[in-house]
Design an enzyme around this catalytic site. Structure first.
Site, PDB file in Angstrom:
ATOM      1  N   ASP A  99      -7.108  -7.429  13.873  1.00 12.89           N
ATOM      2  CA  ASP A  99      -6.679  -8.768  14.262  1.00 12.89           C
ATOM      3  C   ASP A  99      -7.485  -9.289  15.450  1.00 12.89           C
ATOM      4  O   ASP A  99      -7.963 -10.425  15.448  1.00 12.89           O
ATOM      5  CB  ASP A  99      -5.177  -8.778  14.586  1.00 12.89           C
ATOM      6  N   ASP A 157       0.821  -1.210   0.000  1.00 11.08           N
ATOM      7  CA  ASP A 157       0.000   0.000   0.000  1.00 11.08           C
ATOM      8  C   ASP A 157       0.855   1.260   0.000  1.00 11.08           C
ATOM      9  O   ASP A 157       0.381   2.349   0.368  1.00 11.08           O
ATOM     10  CB  ASP A 157      -0.921   0.023   1.223  1.00 11.08           C
ATOM     11  N   ASP A 203       8.331  -6.205   9.169  1.00 10.99           N
ATOM     12  CA  ASP A 203       9.572  -6.319   9.931  1.00 10.99           C
ATOM     13  C   ASP A 203       9.748  -7.700  10.561  1.00 10.99           C
ATOM     14  O   ASP A 203      10.662  -7.890  11.367  1.00 10.99           O
ATOM     15  CB  ASP A 203       9.628  -5.254  11.024  1.00 10.99           C
ATOM     16  N   ASP A 239       4.005  -9.189   9.306  1.00 18.60           N
ATOM     17  CA  ASP A 239       4.232  -7.773   9.054  1.00 18.60           C
ATOM     18  C   ASP A 239       5.605  -7.579   8.435  1.00 18.60           C
ATOM     19  O   ASP A 239       6.464  -8.482   8.470  1.00 18.60           O
ATOM     20  CB  ASP A 239       4.115  -6.976  10.353  1.00 18.60           C
TER      21      ASP A 239
END
Length: 542
Positions: free
Chosen positions: A289, A136, A197, A195
């Protein structure tokens, strides 16, 4: 007959000269104190003590259960059916389920290579693995770099897809939802989410997927987070202590007792059928989540937490990034509680005690009471009782209960036990920010749906080979952000924290001169911590 003369209040001086303002304020204070201030402060003490007892009992309960789990509970592979997936010469790779790996990204210049590389190195048959990079990003340069990285891995035979959207509608939830709509996903049974990282180990899928294959009632397998930059500064050490308790105790207890806990948003594997049955991803709060996890649980699905299955990640190493993250993590659950509490109460598929656990323990105590009692009791009520000696706070509420809670919270990170006292002070400061966010979520006001992506500086790209290199990367990352007209010093200031530092300092000075409980020692230390955070320097202390 003597005529009565009207009486007028004549000030001692005109234009403020020699005007005794202090005496006037003291008189107003004495008039209001007995009928108004003392009863209100007594009520605040009783409410705070009730909340402290609730949190105390919750922590003791969690401590007892985790001890029982460690001593007597069977290991996950003993409680659930688990058979490692093996290569079959006749069937080939067909006995392996098709797994989708989703990596949501937003301008992740510093970490995109590591996350994509970790996903592409997962030990799983290439023809049974689909890697989906959901980008995004709004920076064209970053988008081009991410796409080129995907093409580089695709040229090596990896089934990786670079996916973009026209808008960022729904933020992360919108990206994950859009990714599941693609035609090439229809034959996938499970989806692993990481994610940008996060770096899973190569055997991540082989250690987790068999639980989903052998137990059709399990919807989610959650792994533990490990932090590659936890030693970077004092801020990251404090975060590690809080998150280690969450994973070591809260997630473990929820998994072992009720087969329910909040999905952490990453480093987890979902059964796609469970996502669809629960209604898919929703962007009505900033904790998509947790929203999905609660909805799936209400439909009878079970969750499994694997504490020995770990994924490396990065902690926010700047105070600004940490504050944004904590706002989202505090505001989102409160807002979700507001939206779902009656749905949980009316649900008929979940047993009564699980409802109690979700509403009272999971939401009310941990997501609301824990923040409020820390701030109101220890940063507002107790300091005010110093100014109003008529109000008494029992020593068990002011000292003994918080001491036990603190000791129980420290079990997750024994290596940082020497930082425990400063961790208490730091958590008290952050409770101000979290309480404000909690009220915003409960009232659904203002920044309730604000989503700011946590800044990642990529300090651990080279496994922290040298700190000077990490510092250089951090400086480059900071330079890459748009410059504002205000000075850096002004940008660092947090006026709310500085205001509370001044309030606590006044209370501490008053207690030093007139008090009887020697609270001034705590108040001066808390003042120092509020000041450090107020000036924005906590992230620079190593």
């Amino acid at each position: 007959m003597v005529e009565s003369q009207p009486k007028f209040f004549i000030p001692d001086s005109i234009n403020g000269v020699n005007f005794d303002v202090a005496a006037q304020i003291k008189m107003v204070w004495e008039v209001m104190k007995a009928p108004l201030i003392v009863p209100l402060l007594n009520l605040a003490v009783y409410i705070s003590l009730a909340m402290a007892l609730m949190l105390f009992m919750e922590r003791v309960y969690m401590g007892i259960v985790i001890i029982l789990v460690k001593l007597f509970w069977k290991k996950p592979h003993q409680r659930y059916k688990f058979e490692p997936l093996q290569d079959d010469e006749e069937l080939g790779n067909s006995n392996y389920p098709v797994v989708l790996v989703q990596i949501p990204m937003f301008n992740e210049k510093e970490v995109y290579k590591v996350s994509i590389g970790a996903a592409c190195n997962l030990s799983w048959p290439a023809d049974r693995l689909v890697i989906q990079v959901l980008d995004d990003s709004t920076d064209p340069t970053v988008k081009q770099m991410v796409e080129m990285e995907c093409q580089r891995w695709a040229s090596k035979g990896i089934n990786i897809v670079y996916q973009i959207r026209e808008t960022r509608g729904g933020y992360k939830a919108g990206a994950l939802k859009e990714g599941l709509k693609r035609n090439y996903v229809k034959h996938c049974e499970y989806v692993a989410i990481f994610d940008a990282d996060f770096r899973p180990e190569p055997d991540f899928l082989r250690r987790s997927i068999p639980f989903l294959v052998g137990n059709p009632d399990i919807a989610l397998v959650q792994a533990r987070w490990r932090f590659v930059n936890s030693d970077e500064c004092l801020l990251t050490r404090m975060q590690e202590m809080s998150l280690d308790y969450h994973f070591t105790v809260e997630q473990e207890v929820g998994s072992a007792t009720h087969a329910f806990f909040g999905f952490n948003g990453t480093a987890g594997i979902w059964r796609i059928a469970a996502i669809n049955e629960a209604g898919g991803w929703k962007d009505r709060t900033t904790v998509e989540d947790m929203d999905l996890a609660v909805r799936a649980s209400l439909r009878g699905w079970k969750f499994l937490y694997l504490g020995d299955l770990q994924a490396k990640s990065e902690l926010p190493s700047t105070l600004r990034a940490f504050r944004f993250q904590q706002h989202r993590w505090s505001c989102g659950p409160a807002n979700l509680f507001r939206k779902m509490v009656m749905e949980i109460v009316r649900n008929k598929k979940v047993r009564f005690w699980k409802k109690v656990y979700v509403i009272y323990s999971f939401f009310f105590v941990r997501k609301i009471i824990a923040h409020m009692v820390t701030f109101f009791f220890y940063c507002v009520v107790i300091p005010l009782t110093i100014l109003v000696p008529e109000v008494h706070v029992p020593i068990w509420g002011a000292v003994y209960i918080p001491s036990v809670i603190t000791i129980l919270n420290s079990v997750g990170t024994p290596r940082s036990i020497h930082l425990l006292f400063y961790w208490i002070l730091f958590e008290n400061v952050m409770s101000l920010h979290r309480t404000k966010a909690t009220f915003i979520g409960l009232l659904e006001y203002g920044r309730a749906n604000e989503w700011v992506v946590t800044e990642k500086l990529g300090d651990s790209v080279n496994n922290n080979k040298n700190k000077s290199g990490d510092a250089a990367k951090k400086n480059n990352a900071i330079k890459a952000t748009p410059k504002k007209t205000r000075s850096k010093f002004v940008e660092r200031l947090n006026l709310l924290e500085l205001g509370f530092a001044a309030f606590l300092f006044v209370c501490g000075c008053y207690d030093y001169v007139h008090g009887k409980h020697n609270y001034f020692i705590y108040l001066f230390l808390q003042t120092l911590t509020f000041s450090i955070v107020g000036f924005g320097y906590v992230g620079t202390i190593v």
